[in-house]
Design a protein around this motif. Structure first.
Motif, PDB file in Angstrom:
ATOM      1  N   MET A   1     -25.919   6.357  -4.072  1.00 18.28           N
ATOM      2  CA  MET A   1     -26.446   5.032  -4.260  1.00 18.28           C
ATOM      3  C   MET A   1     -27.723   5.027  -5.041  1.00 18.28           C
ATOM      4  N   ILE A   2     -28.307   6.232  -5.276  1.00 22.30           N
ATOM      5  CA  ILE A   2     -29.488   6.299  -6.104  1.00 22.30           C
ATOM      6  C   ILE A   2     -29.122   6.514  -7.560  1.00 22.30           C
ATOM      7  N   MET A   3     -27.949   7.045  -7.813  1.00 26.77           N
ATOM      8  CA  MET A   3     -27.485   7.210  -9.193  1.00 26.77           C
ATOM      9  C   MET A   3     -25.970   7.137  -9.202  1.00 26.77           C
ATOM     10  N   CYS A   4     -25.404   7.158 -10.381  1.00 25.16           N
ATOM     11  CA  CYS A   4     -23.947   7.076 -10.492  1.00 25.16           C
ATOM     12  C   CYS A   4     -23.300   8.197  -9.693  1.00 25.16           C
ATOM     13  N   MET A   5     -22.379   7.869  -8.797  1.00 21.47           N
ATOM     14  CA  MET A   5     -21.790   8.858  -7.919  1.00 21.47           C
ATOM     15  C   MET A   5     -21.068   9.937  -8.697  1.00 21.47           C
ATOM     16  N   ASP A   6     -20.343   9.575  -9.741  1.00 14.97           N
ATOM     17  CA  ASP A   6     -19.612  10.566 -10.518  1.00 14.97           C
ATOM     18  C   ASP A   6     -20.563  11.572 -11.135  1.00 14.97           C
ATOM     19  N   ASP A   7     -21.717  11.076 -11.675  1.00 16.70           N
ATOM     20  CA  ASP A   7     -22.693  11.978 -12.270  1.00 16.70           C
ATOM     21  C   ASP A   7     -23.230  12.941 -11.233  1.00 16.70           C
ATOM     22  N   LYS A   8     -23.490  12.406 -10.017  1.00 16.55           N
ATOM     23  CA  LYS A   8     -24.055  13.251  -8.988  1.00 16.55           C
ATOM     24  C   LYS A   8     -23.085  14.330  -8.570  1.00 16.55           C
ATOM     25  N   THR A  84     -34.900  12.964  -1.606  1.00 17.08           N
ATOM     26  CA  THR A  84     -33.879  13.908  -2.052  1.00 17.08           C
ATOM     27  C   THR A  84     -33.645  14.911  -0.938  1.00 17.08           C
ATOM     28  N   LEU A  85     -32.405  15.011  -0.476  1.00 17.06           N
ATOM     29  CA  LEU A  85     -32.079  15.962   0.583  1.00 17.06           C
ATOM     30  C   LEU A  85     -31.856  17.347  -0.023  1.00 17.06           C
ATOM     31  N   VAL A  86     -32.535  18.332   0.537  1.00 13.34           N
ATOM     32  CA  VAL A  86     -32.415  19.721   0.084  1.00 13.34           C
ATOM     33  C   VAL A  86     -32.244  20.588   1.317  1.00 13.34           C
ATOM     34  N   PHE A  87     -31.275  21.497   1.273  1.00 16.56           N
ATOM     35  CA  PHE A  87     -31.071  22.391   2.401  1.00 16.56           C
ATOM     36  C   PHE A  87     -30.786  23.793   1.898  1.00 16.56           C
ATOM     37  N   ILE A  92     -28.812  18.383  -2.267  1.00 13.27           N
ATOM     38  CA  ILE A  92     -27.574  17.749  -1.827  1.00 13.27           C
ATOM     39  C   ILE A  92     -27.373  16.393  -2.496  1.00 13.27           C
ATOM     40  N   ASP A  93     -28.357  15.466  -2.304  1.00 17.58           N
ATOM     41  CA  ASP A  93     -28.158  14.112  -2.814  1.00 17.58           C
ATOM     42  C   ASP A  93     -29.471  13.352  -2.758  1.00 17.58           C
ATOM     43  N   ASP A  94     -29.597  12.315  -3.576  1.00 15.14           N
ATOM     44  CA  ASP A  94     -30.689  11.345  -3.479  1.00 15.14           C
ATOM     45  C   ASP A  94     -30.229  10.249  -2.529  1.00 15.14           C
ATOM     46  N   VAL A  95     -31.036   9.946  -1.523  1.00 13.02           N
ATOM     47  CA  VAL A  95     -30.595   9.050  -0.458  1.00 13.02           C
ATOM     48  C   VAL A  95     -31.711   8.093  -0.074  1.00 13.02           C
ATOM     49  N   LEU A  96     -31.373   7.170   0.826  1.00 13.89           N
ATOM     50  CA  LEU A  96     -32.361   6.359   1.533  1.00 13.89           C
ATOM     51  C   LEU A  96     -32.424   6.849   2.968  1.00 13.89           C
ATOM     52  N   LEU A  97     -33.637   7.061   3.471  1.00 15.68           N
ATOM     53  CA  LEU A  97     -33.831   7.390   4.870  1.00 15.68           C
ATOM     54  C   LEU A  97     -34.337   6.140   5.579  1.00 15.68           C
ATOM     55  N   VAL A  98     -33.664   5.758   6.651  1.00 18.51           N
ATOM     56  CA  VAL A  98     -34.034   4.563   7.413  1.00 18.51           C
ATOM     57  C   VAL A  98     -34.317   4.977   8.841  1.00 18.51           C
ATOM     58  N   CYS A  99     -35.515   4.641   9.341  1.00 14.52           N
ATOM     59  CA  CYS A  99     -35.875   4.930  10.731  1.00 14.52           C
ATOM     60  C   CYS A  99     -35.625   3.674  11.553  1.00 14.52           C
ATOM     61  N   ARG A 100     -34.563   3.681  12.351  1.00 13.19           N
ATOM     62  CA  ARG A 100     -34.235   2.522  13.174  1.00 13.19           C
ATOM     63  C   ARG A 100     -35.048   2.495  14.458  1.00 13.19           C
ATOM     64  N   SER A 101     -35.310   3.661  15.044  1.00 15.17           N
ATOM     65  CA  SER A 101     -36.120   3.781  16.252  1.00 15.17           C
ATOM     66  C   SER A 101     -36.604   5.219  16.317  1.00 15.17           C
TER      67      SER A 101
END
Length: 433
Positions: A1-8, A84-87, A92-101
């Motif tokens: 969702m941060i960039m074109c999925m196919d490109d990623k 950006t998630l890195v392990f 891995i991917d550019d993402v959104l992190l949401v803290c719900r609680s």
């Protein structure tokens, strides 16, 4: 969702999928014992899509997500951060992190199966249980507790509306535009307006705020295109290059091309990504049958349908063959039910060959762009012309934006507020309920 999925996905390697030492599945417990564990699963449908949401819950949820990006340690309840998630050294991917609680996080990632599995594999590696049937946990998950009010934001109402809209977004620019609204965008404007009314409590200040509110409502009529892709219809005579232009805009062969006039017998639509500078949005482009006089009943019906498509367009792109001398007779702009007409852009195609058409007078009717659909020349200029025509050419990431019915109703009421206290109350209501 941060960039074109196919490109990623093209850039993903699968080293993390081969990592050993993934913990064996353990028995899922319930109640307080379960809350001390760490669980992760895919919340959205288990299929390829634009967006996938992965939920991470438990007392170690923050630490687990921080293993993939340290920024998770600093996210307040209700906050949204791009990361950006890195392990194990693998991006891995550019993402959104949401803290719900305190014990519930969401990872909004690309919806590709490989991306989701790689994130879940990383979470398993740091100790998360990924149940086969997460629905069985619904009654005991901390995500069902009352979520704390976002402490870091002065506009929790706007923030809640951002979180509700996130699943609809798969565009990095729109993501930034939306994520700014509870700080520097709509909430920032509301804060400045409140300050103006408190520092200079007089009629002129109220009038100034009302004028700004009217501008926001009008501007947001264009900004809706970020969430509701506008319809761009290609029309013109046969062999002008409409289908070739559609394929170039789509980046693939979406429409059949041929030198035989009348090849396109029905409209074809495809979703593309328009970009102009920092601005980016999705749009639906429609290829239609060539406009000409014909005795072929099938082609006549195709031409009739072409006319119909212009009635549902925000922008009509008239594609003309620049190698011909004369400008063909074109149908007049269609008047829509509300009395408006879609904007027209004239594209002079085939500039890779000698241009013979005298198209200077077309600029009096609308924007004119020269392209070569065959070679790709001028396509960037066409993108920019469409974005400008849609009223989005000067949109920055922190532009205030009204995108919900609640926000619109409050601002419309603000524009006719009679007193300063009424206006201040409405501005407060805009940011927090």
């Amino acid at each position: 969702m941060i960039m074109c999925m196919d490109d990623k996905i093209n850039n993903i390697t699968f080293n993390a999928l081969a990592q050993p030492a993934i913990p064996e599945p353990r028995t899922i417990r319930t109640g307080d014992a379960m809350r001390r564990e760490l669980y992760a699963w895919r919340l959205t449908a288990d299929a390829t899509g634009a967006i996938a949401v992965i939920v991470v819950v438990g007392s170690r949820a923050r630490d687990a997500v921080a293993e993939l990006n340290p920024r998770a340690r600093d996210i307040s309840t209700g906050a949204v951060k791009r990361a950006t998630l890195v392990f194990q050294g693998q991006e891995i991917d550019d993402v959104l992190l949401v803290c719900r609680s305190a014990e519930t996080f969401e990872i909004h990632a690309h919806g590709g199966i490989a991306v989701v599995e790689q994130i879940l594999t990383a979470l398993r590696t740091v100790g998360a249980i990924v149940p086969d049937e997460p629905s069985a946990l619904a009654d005991v998950l901390p995500g069902n507790e009352e979520v704390e009010s976002p402490e870091y934001s002065s506009a929790p109402a706007i923030l809640r509306e951002i979180l509700a809209t996130l699943p609809m977004v798969d565009n990095p620019f729109v993501l930034r535009l939306l994520a700014c609204q509870h700080i520097a965008g709509l909430a920032g404007w509301a804060g400045k307006a409140q300050h103006e009314l408190s520092v200079r409590p007089r009629v002129q200040s109220l009038w100034s705020v009302q004028v700004q509110a009217q501008w926001l409502v009008r501007k947001s009529a264009y900004l809706r295109h970020f969430l509701q892709p506008p319809r761009i219809v290609l029309i013109g005579p046969p062999n002008a290059g409409k289908s070739t232009l559609l394929n170039v805009l789509a980046g693939r062969c979406a429409s059949i091309t041929s030198t035989v006039a009348g090849t396109t017998r029905d409209w074809v639509d495809v979703t593309i990504r328009l970009t102009a500078g920092a601005v980016s949005l999705n749009a639906v482009v429609v290829d239609t049958a060539g406009l000409r006089t014909t005795n072929d009943p099938l082609e006549q019906e195709a031409i009739r349908r072409s006319h119909q498509q212009t009635q549902h367009a925000e922008v009509v792109v008239v594609v003309l063959d620049g190698t011909t001398e004369s400008i063909p007779v074109l149908p007049p702009p269609v008047e829509l039910s509300d009395g408006s007409s879609p904007a027209w852009i004239y594209v002079i195609n085939k500039i890779d060959q000698p241009v013979r058409m005298e198209f200077g007078k077309l600029s009096e009717r609308g924007t004119t762009v020269q392209v070569s659909a065959l070679c790709g020349d001028g396509i960037g200029e066409l993108h920019a012309a469409i974005v400008e025509t849609l009223g989005l050419g000067y949109c920055a990431a922190n532009t205030p934006w009204v995108w919900t019915l609640r926000q619109r109703r409050i601002l419309e009421a603000l524009t006719v507020a009679k007193t300063l206290p009424d206006a201040e109350r409405m501005l407060s209501e805009l940011c927090a309920i």
